[in-house]
Design a protein around this motif. Structure first.
Motif, short mmCIF file in Angstrom:
data_model
loop_
_atom_site.label_atom_id
_atom_site.label_comp_id
_atom_site.label_asym_id
_atom_site.label_seq_id
_atom_site.Cartn_x
_atom_site.Cartn_y
_atom_site.Cartn_z
N HIS A 51 0.83 -1.20 0.00
CA HIS A 51 0.00 0.00 0.00
C HIS A 51 0.86 1.26 0.00
O HIS A 51 2.04 1.22 0.35
CB HIS A 51 -0.97 0.02 1.19
N PHE A 52 0.23 2.32 -0.40
CA PHE A 52 0.82 3.66 -0.46
C PHE A 52 0.34 4.41 0.78
O PHE A 52 -0.84 4.35 1.13
CB PHE A 52 0.34 4.33 -1.74
N ASP A 110 -4.50 0.75 -1.25
CA ASP A 110 -4.04 -0.60 -1.55
C ASP A 110 -3.53 -0.70 -2.98
O ASP A 110 -4.14 -0.19 -3.93
CB ASP A 110 -5.20 -1.58 -1.33
N GLN A 111 -2.39 -1.39 -3.13
CA GLN A 111 -1.76 -1.54 -4.44
C GLN A 111 -2.68 -2.24 -5.44
O GLN A 111 -2.86 -1.77 -6.57
CB GLN A 111 -0.46 -2.34 -4.29
N GLY A 112 -3.26 -3.37 -5.02
CA GLY A 112 -4.09 -4.13 -5.94
C GLY A 112 -5.31 -3.35 -6.41
O GLY A 112 -5.64 -3.36 -7.60
N ALA A 113 -5.96 -2.65 -5.47
CA ALA A 113 -7.14 -1.87 -5.83
C ALA A 113 -6.78 -0.72 -6.77
O ALA A 113 -7.52 -0.41 -7.71
CB ALA A 113 -7.80 -1.32 -4.56
N PHE A 114 -5.60 -0.10 -6.53
CA PHE A 114 -5.18 1.01 -7.38
C PHE A 114 -4.86 0.53 -8.79
O PHE A 114 -5.23 1.17 -9.78
CB PHE A 114 -3.96 1.70 -6.76
N GLN A 115 -4.17 -0.61 -8.90
CA GLN A 115 -3.83 -1.13 -10.22
C GLN A 115 -5.08 -1.53 -10.99
O GLN A 115 -5.17 -1.35 -12.21
CB GLN A 115 -2.87 -2.31 -10.09
N LYS A 116 -6.07 -2.04 -10.28
CA LYS A 116 -7.34 -2.39 -10.93
C LYS A 116 -8.02 -1.13 -11.46
O LYS A 116 -8.58 -1.12 -12.57
CB LYS A 116 -8.25 -3.11 -9.94
#
Length: 223
Positions: A51-52, A110-116
């Motif tokens: 996460h950021f 969250d990294q995954g949510a942002f990339q999505k």
């Protein structure tokens, strides 16, 4: 956390500031707020963070362990600072340890949510690339400006920010003076001289790790 408060966190980050409002709103929907009491280790070097982090309030220390086993201070995050932006795009392992120096509020994405979100919104990816390119162009100018700032001004800023983060006056310094020297890019001897200078000029009272700000406006003029 309501959307307006999340938007305020997003607006603290330069790479998000120039985005169209609807894109900032989409990013804000991903924000989760966490509170960390003083002394809490938020993550350790080597952790897969994913996460950021945007510091909304408080102070967070970023550090590494040097080859000789001693802790090396890298940065003291102040409200509005952020860490781990690279994890939004690739890799989620951090090489620093983050510790709350005082009670701190953190916004996380969250990294995954942002990339999505990037996959679903290509225009957001284009906007971010444009913004980040402009930031790279500004780095050299910012570096030049920072090196011309005098040490009294740098220490004055640190004391004002720390007093505000602790919401106390007088207050106990959360960092040792040698770590303040590292953070401000100088030597412990210079920090000691500058503390003495600010005391003699009537801006502060300093005794060991205790500091009392006597002239907040005067300190602000030095920044």
């Amino acid at each position: 956390m309501d959307l307006q408060q999340a938007l305020e966190c997003v607006n603290l980050v330069p790479m998000f500031q120039s985005l169209p409002e609807e894109q900032k709103t989409e990013v804000a929907k991903l924000v989760v707020q966490h509170e960390y009491p003083k002394g809490t280790i938020i993550y350790l070097a080597g952790d897969s963070v994913g996460h950021f982090m945007i510091l909304e309030g408080g102070q967070v220390k970023l550090s590494q362990v040097a080859a000789n086993g001693k802790e090396q201070l890298l940065k003291v995050m102040q409200p509005g600072d952020f860490d781990g932006e690279a994890t939004l795009f690739n890799g989620n392992q951090r090489n620093v340890t983050a510790t709350a120096l005082v009670d701190s509020n953190v916004c996380q994405i969250d990294q995954g949510a942002f990339q999505k979100l990037l996959q679903q919104t290509p225009q957001l990816a284009v906007s971010l690339l444009s913004t980040m390119s402009q930031q790279i162009n500004n780095l050299q100018e910012e570096k030049t400006l920072s090196t011309t700032s005098d040490m009294a001004g740098k220490l004055a800023r640190y004391l004002l920010e720390t007093g505000a983060a602790l919401n106390e006056n007088p207050f106990k310094l959360p960092l040792k003076k040698k770590d303040i020297a590292t953070y401000l890019g100088t030597t412990p001897e210079t920090i000691s001289r500058t503390f003495k200078q600010l005391s003699e000029q009537g801006f502060i009272e300093a005794s060991g790790s205790k500091v009392k700000i006597l002239d907040e406006d005067g300190l602000g003029m030095l920044v």
